[in-house]
Design an enzyme around this catalytic site. Structure first.
Site, short mmCIF file in Angstrom:
data_model
loop_
_atom_site.label_atom_id
_atom_site.label_comp_id
_atom_site.label_asym_id
_atom_site.label_seq_id
_atom_site.Cartn_x
_atom_site.Cartn_y
_atom_site.Cartn_z
N ASN A 30 61.78 141.36 112.69
CA ASN A 30 62.09 140.09 113.33
C ASN A 30 60.86 139.42 113.94
OD1 ASN A 30 63.96 138.08 114.29
ND2 ASN A 30 63.74 138.96 116.33
N TYR A 132 53.82 128.20 108.53
CA TYR A 132 55.09 128.93 108.70
C TYR A 132 55.88 128.92 107.39
CZ TYR A 132 59.66 130.29 110.47
OH TYR A 132 60.86 130.94 110.66
N VAL A 134 54.83 128.58 104.26
CA VAL A 134 54.23 129.46 103.25
C VAL A 134 54.44 130.93 103.63
CG1 VAL A 134 52.08 130.15 102.13
CG2 VAL A 134 52.55 127.72 102.53
#
Length: 215
Positions: A30, A132, A134
């Protein structure tokens, strides 16, 4: 406490897990950084890639190398609908993502993006400028690439990428429609699936508790 960009931190966590639990059943990746809009600051750009791509991949690979996941366990990578390959402006780049079969290919794509960003040639080279976006293209694809690995199959480990939705966090802001509690529904759905590899689901990208596409 864990910083996935620091090798010592990863190894300390592994040592602690071995001492306290032996191994783990489920790994949910996460950790992530995001940007607001098309930020062009090179330091922010590199930090996002360092956490979301290089850190996530290295941490997962190190856990596997140290045999930290029980047989019939799960690896869930937090992907995103923002990692849609249609944000790319090059059919050749899209093809490289779709056909990638190794981690090295994904790292090479990320490094090529870094070079384009540094040289301010992202448009010419077919990239989306948002780091972000990519990074999540790589993470979404990493689930499929990882699922192809021999040791994953031998140990019957399920691998998924999961889009949590647009959730109210410090990264996304208060305008997001989902609460944090609603943002974990997709991931809990995957955790609660029967253990062991299901060929229909293995390596797939999930949105709203269903197999979806990021292409």
């Amino acid at each position: 406490q864990l910083d996935i960009t620091k090798e010592d931190s990863i190894l300390n966590l592994i040592s602690w897990i071995k001492k306290e639990f032996g191994k783990i059943d489920y790994l949910v990746n996460n950790a992530g950084l995001g940007t607001k809009g098309n930020r062009t600051d090179i330091n922010i750009h590199n930090a996002v890639l360092e956490v979301n791509v290089f850190g996530t991949i290295n941490f997962t690979e190190t856990m596997l190398k140290n045999d930290m996941i029980n047989k019939s366990g799960k690896i869930i990578l937090l992907g995103s609908m923002m990692g849609n390959l249609n944000y790319l402006n090059s059919s050749q780049l899209k093809s490289k993502f779709k056909n990638a079969k190794t981690v090295q290919e994904l790292l090479d794509l990320t490094n090529n993006f870094k070079i384009s960003f540094k040289n301010k040639t992202t448009d010419k080279d077919g990239w989306c400028i948002n780091s972000y976006t990519v990074s999540k293209m790589v993470v979404n694809t990493y689930a499929r690439v990882l699922s192809l690995r021999n040791e994953i199959e031998i140990n019957d480990i399920s691998v998924y990428a999961a889009h949590p939705g647009w959730v109210k966090t410090d990264m996304t802001g208060p305008e997001a429609p989902l609460s944090v509690e609603e943002g974990v529904v997709n991931e809990i759905f995957l955790i609660e699936l029967p253990d062991g590899i299901n060929p229909k689901y293995q390596g797939k990208y999930f949105d709203n508790c269903k197999v979806s596409s990021f292409e």
